[in-house]
Design an enzyme around this catalytic site. Structure first.
Site, PDB file in Angstrom:
ATOM      1  N   ASP A  15       0.884  -1.173   0.000  1.00  0.00           N
ATOM      2  CA  ASP A  15       0.000   0.000   0.000  1.00  0.00           C
ATOM      3  C   ASP A  15       0.919   1.220   0.000  1.00  0.00           C
ATOM      4  O   ASP A  15       2.099   1.130   0.365  1.00  0.00           O
ATOM      5  CB  ASP A  15      -0.884  -0.025   1.260  1.00  0.00           C
ATOM      6  CG  ASP A  15      -1.610   1.273   1.465  1.00  0.00           C
ATOM      7  OD1 ASP A  15      -2.328   1.700   0.536  1.00  0.00           O
ATOM      8  OD2 ASP A  15      -1.445   1.898   2.523  1.00  0.00           O
ATOM      9  N   ASP A  17      -0.230   5.217   0.437  1.00  0.00           N
ATOM     10  CA  ASP A  17      -0.552   6.347   1.330  1.00  0.00           C
ATOM     11  C   ASP A  17      -0.749   5.858   2.765  1.00  0.00           C
ATOM     12  O   ASP A  17      -1.616   5.048   3.028  1.00  0.00           O
ATOM     13  CB  ASP A  17      -1.806   7.061   0.818  1.00  0.00           C
ATOM     14  CG  ASP A  17      -1.545   7.719  -0.538  1.00  0.00           C
ATOM     15  OD1 ASP A  17      -2.225   7.377  -1.515  1.00  0.00           O
ATOM     16  OD2 ASP A  17      -0.620   8.533  -0.630  1.00  0.00           O
ATOM     17  N   GLU A  24      -1.009  11.603   3.678  1.00  0.00           N
ATOM     18  CA  GLU A  24      -2.402  12.094   3.752  1.00  0.00           C
ATOM     19  C   GLU A  24      -2.536  13.473   4.413  1.00  0.00           C
ATOM     20  O   GLU A  24      -3.075  14.405   3.831  1.00  0.00           O
ATOM     21  CB  GLU A  24      -3.272  11.064   4.519  1.00  0.00           C
ATOM     22  CG  GLU A  24      -3.430   9.742   3.807  1.00  0.00           C
ATOM     23  CD  GLU A  24      -4.274   9.805   2.538  1.00  0.00           C
ATOM     24  OE1 GLU A  24      -4.492   8.767   1.914  1.00  0.00           O
ATOM     25  OE2 GLU A  24      -4.704  10.926   2.156  1.00  0.00           O
ATOM     26  N   GLY A  58     -10.223   6.859  -2.276  1.00  0.00           N
ATOM     27  CA  GLY A  58     -10.284   7.549  -3.563  1.00  0.00           C
ATOM     28  C   GLY A  58     -10.563   9.031  -3.344  1.00  0.00           C
ATOM     29  O   GLY A  58     -11.613   9.383  -2.781  1.00  0.00           O
ATOM     30  N   GLY A  59      -9.644   9.880  -3.807  1.00  0.00           N
ATOM     31  CA  GLY A  59      -9.787  11.318  -3.560  1.00  0.00           C
ATOM     32  C   GLY A  59     -11.036  11.905  -4.187  1.00  0.00           C
ATOM     33  O   GLY A  59     -11.767  12.683  -3.557  1.00  0.00           O
ATOM     34  N   ARG A  62     -14.014  10.748  -2.358  1.00  0.00           N
ATOM     35  CA  ARG A  62     -14.047  11.388  -1.035  1.00  0.00           C
ATOM     36  C   ARG A  62     -14.657  12.780  -1.158  1.00  0.00           C
ATOM     37  O   ARG A  62     -15.466  13.213  -0.349  1.00  0.00           O
ATOM     38  CB  ARG A  62     -12.611  11.459  -0.525  1.00  0.00           C
ATOM     39  CG  ARG A  62     -12.403  11.910   0.881  1.00  0.00           C
ATOM     40  CD  ARG A  62     -10.928  11.689   1.265  1.00  0.00           C
ATOM     41  NE  ARG A  62     -10.555  10.302   1.063  1.00  0.00           N
ATOM     42  CZ  ARG A  62      -9.366   9.904   0.614  1.00  0.00           C
ATOM     43  NH1 ARG A  62      -8.429  10.769   0.323  1.00  0.00           N
ATOM     44  NH2 ARG A  62      -9.098   8.620   0.466  1.00  0.00           N
ATOM     45  N   HIS A  88     -10.704  17.498  -8.433  1.00  0.00           N
ATOM     46  CA  HIS A  88      -9.740  16.434  -8.130  1.00  0.00           C
ATOM     47  C   HIS A  88      -8.570  16.450  -9.102  1.00  0.00           C
ATOM     48  O   HIS A  88      -7.411  16.202  -8.704  1.00  0.00           O
ATOM     49  CB  HIS A  88     -10.412  15.056  -8.156  1.00  0.00           C
ATOM     50  CG  HIS A  88      -9.486  13.978  -7.696  1.00  0.00           C
ATOM     51  ND1 HIS A  88      -8.889  13.093  -8.555  1.00  0.00           N
ATOM     52  CD2 HIS A  88      -8.985  13.704  -6.464  1.00  0.00           C
ATOM     53  CE1 HIS A  88      -8.089  12.297  -7.877  1.00  0.00           C
ATOM     54  NE2 HIS A  88      -8.117  12.649  -6.599  1.00  0.00           N
ATOM     55  N   LYS A  91      -6.459  19.078  -7.792  1.00  0.00           N
ATOM     56  CA  LYS A  91      -5.824  18.584  -6.569  1.00  0.00           C
ATOM     57  C   LYS A  91      -4.603  17.726  -6.897  1.00  0.00           C
ATOM     58  O   LYS A  91      -3.535  17.873  -6.301  1.00  0.00           O
ATOM     59  CB  LYS A  91      -6.831  17.780  -5.735  1.00  0.00           C
ATOM     60  CG  LYS A  91      -6.227  17.082  -4.530  1.00  0.00           C
ATOM     61  CD  LYS A  91      -5.874  15.624  -4.843  1.00  0.00           C
ATOM     62  CE  LYS A  91      -5.114  14.992  -3.695  1.00  0.00           C
ATOM     63  NZ  LYS A  91      -4.714  13.597  -3.987  1.00  0.00           N
ATOM     64  N   THR A 129      -4.624   3.042  -3.942  1.00  0.00           N
ATOM     65  CA  THR A 129      -5.833   3.690  -4.452  1.00  0.00           C
ATOM     66  C   THR A 129      -5.496   5.024  -5.118  1.00  0.00           C
ATOM     67  O   THR A 129      -6.288   5.549  -5.902  1.00  0.00           O
ATOM     68  CB  THR A 129      -6.802   3.949  -3.281  1.00  0.00           C
ATOM     69  OG1 THR A 129      -7.006   2.731  -2.579  1.00  0.00           O
ATOM     70  CG2 THR A 129      -8.132   4.481  -3.758  1.00  0.00           C
ATOM     71  N   ASP A 189      -2.165   0.246   6.065  1.00  0.00           N
ATOM     72  CA  ASP A 189      -2.297   1.118   7.254  1.00  0.00           C
ATOM     73  C   ASP A 189      -3.743   1.405   7.608  1.00  0.00           C
ATOM     74  O   ASP A 189      -4.026   1.964   8.676  1.00  0.00           O
ATOM     75  CB  ASP A 189      -1.582   2.461   7.004  1.00  0.00           C
ATOM     76  CG  ASP A 189      -2.389   3.347   6.049  1.00  0.00           C
ATOM     77  OD1 ASP A 189      -2.764   4.461   6.464  1.00  0.00           O
ATOM     78  OD2 ASP A 189      -2.679   2.902   4.923  1.00  0.00           O
TER      79      ASP A 189
HETATM   80  C1  XBP Z   1      -5.236   6.174  -0.075  1.00  0.00           C
HETATM   81  C2  XBP Z   1      -6.360   6.765  -0.800  1.00  0.00           C
HETATM   82  C3  XBP Z   1      -6.078   7.742  -1.903  1.00  0.00           C
HETATM   83  C4  XBP Z   1      -5.438   9.011  -1.330  1.00  0.00           C
HETATM   84  C5  XBP Z   1      -5.673  10.214  -2.228  1.00  0.00           C
HETATM   85  O1  XBP Z   1      -4.543   5.354  -0.976  1.00  0.00           O
HETATM   86  O2  XBP Z   1      -7.495   6.432  -0.509  1.00  0.00           O
HETATM   87  O3  XBP Z   1      -7.318   8.052  -2.498  1.00  0.00           O
HETATM   88  O4  XBP Z   1      -6.072   9.317  -0.098  1.00  0.00           O
HETATM   89  O5  XBP Z   1      -5.168   9.943  -3.524  1.00  0.00           O
HETATM   90  P1  XBP Z   1      -3.777   4.002  -0.456  1.00  0.00           P
HETATM   91  P2  XBP Z   1      -6.080  10.322  -4.803  1.00  0.00           P
HETATM   92  O6  XBP Z   1      -4.611   2.849  -0.995  1.00  0.00           O
HETATM   93  O7  XBP Z   1      -2.407   4.079  -1.058  1.00  0.00           O
HETATM   94  O8  XBP Z   1      -3.732   4.033   1.074  1.00  0.00           O
HETATM   95  O9  XBP Z   1      -6.611  11.712  -4.586  1.00  0.00           O
HETATM   96  O10 XBP Z   1      -5.129  10.213  -5.980  1.00  0.00           O
HETATM   97  O11 XBP Z   1      -7.166   9.277  -4.809  1.00  0.00           O
HETATM   98 MG    MG Z   2      -3.041   3.465   2.874  1.00  0.00          MG
END
Ligand code: XBP
Ligand code: MG
Length: 265
Positions: A15, A17, A24, A58-59, A62, A88, A91, A129, A189
Site C-alpha cells: 500500500d 498512502d 495524507e 479515492g480522492g 471522497r 480532483h 488537486k 488507491t 495502514d
Molecule cells: C489512499 C487513498 C487515496 C489518497 C488520495 O490510498 O485512498 O485516495 O487518499 O489519492 P492508499 P487520490 O490505498 O495508497 O492508502 O486523490 O489520488 O485518490
Molecule cells: Mg493506505
C-alpha cells in the site's frame, strides 16, 4: 503452482498512502485545500475532518461524498460529479507540484525492506488507491526515476473498477505476479486496505499511520508502529534482530513468521 510454492513468502504487496509514506495529512489534504482555493470554493479540510473523510477511499470519491454536506454544492448529481472531477484533477496537479518541490520521505524502515526484497528475489507490487501521477511524484524522489523497475506490478486507482475496501486490487496483484494470494503479504495502514486484502485472501501486516493510530484491525496477522522497529508489535518480535536484515527493523523473515509462511531462501 506447486503446493510448496504457497508455503513460502513469495511477494510483498505495498500500500502507499500511510504505509510507504505519510502522505495524507500534509500532502493530499493540503493539495485538496489548494484546489478548493483555486476553484474559489469556501471549503478547507481540517486535519480532523480529513481524517473522518478517509473512510472513503479515492480522492474524487471522497470529495463527492463531502459535497453532499455542502450547502453550496451544485444541485444536480451530474454537475456535482463534473465539479468533483475538475477539482480532483487540480488537486492531483497541486499534489504533484507539492512533491516536486520538496518530495516526501518514505517512512523509516520502508527502503530497508525494499532492498531486502530485491536482495532475496522476493517480488513486490504496488497496490494503491491513489492515482498514477501522484504515485510517480511520490516515488521518483526516494527511489529514483527508474522506480518502476523495483516493482513487478504497479496497480493504482485507475487500474481497478472498484477501489478499496473492494478486494479487486488485491486479487489482481497476485495474478499479475503469478503468485498464489496465500504466498503474499500485504503491508497496509487503513481499515479499508485491511478489508480489501483479507477479501482477496491475502495476509495483512498493519503499520500504524498518523490517521489510524489506534483503530482496531481485526484479522491482521500483525499490527505495529512501523517497519523501522522491532518493538511494539503484536504479536511481539524476538528481540534478536533478523540475521538478514537491518538490526533495528522488521525483515522478510519476520513477515514470513507472522504469516505462517517459510521465509524465502
Ligand atoms: C489512499 C487513498 C487515496 C489518497 C488520495 O490510498 O485512498 O485516495 O487518499 O489519492 P492508499 P487520490 O490505498 O495508497 O492508502 O486523490 O489520488 O485518490
Ligand atoms: Mg493506505
Amino acid at each position: 503452482m506447486s503446493i510448496a510454492d504457497t508455503h513460502v513468502l513469495r511477494a510483498v504487496l505495498w500500500d502507499v498512502d500511510g504505509t510507504m509514506a505519510e502522505t495524507e495529512r500534509d500532502a493530499h489534504r493540503v493539495a485538496f485545500n489548494l484546489a478548493f482555493e483555486r476553484f474559489a470554493l469556501p471549503h478547507r479540510w481540517s486535519v480532523e475532518h480529513y481524517g473522518e473523510l478517509l473512510a472513503v477511499a479515492g480522492g474524487r470519491e471522497r470529495l463527492l461524498h463531502d459535497m453532499a454536506a455542502w450547502p453550496d454544492a451544485p444541485p444536480g448529481l451530474a454537475e456535482r460529479e463534473a465539479l468533483a472531477r475538475a477539482v480532483h484533477t487540480e488537486k492531483s496537479r497541486q499534489y504533484v507540484e507539492l512533491l516536486r518541490a520538496d518530495g516526501l520521505p518514505l517512512r523509516p524502515g520502508v527502503l530497508a525492506l525494499i532492498e531486502e526484497c530485491r536482495a532475496r528475489g522476493v517480488q513486490m507490487a504496488i497496490t494503491t488507491t491513489t492515482s498514477r501521477d501522484s504515485l510517480e511524484a511520490l516515488l521518483r524522489h526516494p527511489l529514483g526515476a527508474r522506480w518502476r523497475d523495483t516493482f513487478a506490478a504497479v496497480l493504482c486507482g485507475e487500474d481497478v473498477q472498484r477501489k478499496k475496501p473492494d478486494p479487486e486490487v488485491y486479487r489482481e496483484a497476485p495474478a499479475r505476479l503469478g503468485v498464489a494470494p496465500e504466498a503474499c503479504v500485504a503491508l497496509e495502514d487503513s481499515p479499508a486496505g485491511l478489508a480489501a486484502a483479507l477479501g482477496a485472501r491475502v495476509v495483512v501486516v498493519i503499520t500504524r499511520s498518523v490517521y489510524f493510530p489506534t483503530v482496531e484491525m481485526p484479522g491482521a496477522a500483525a499490527v505495529g508502529p512501523g517497519l523501522h522497529t522491532r518493538r511494539g508489535w503484536s504479536p511481539p518480535l524476538p528481540d534478536a534482530p533478523s540475521p538478514t536484515h537491518d538490526a533495528a527493523g522488521v525483515g522478510l523473515d519476520d513477515l514470513a513468521a507472522w504469516c505462517g509462511l517459510r521465509p524465502p531462501r
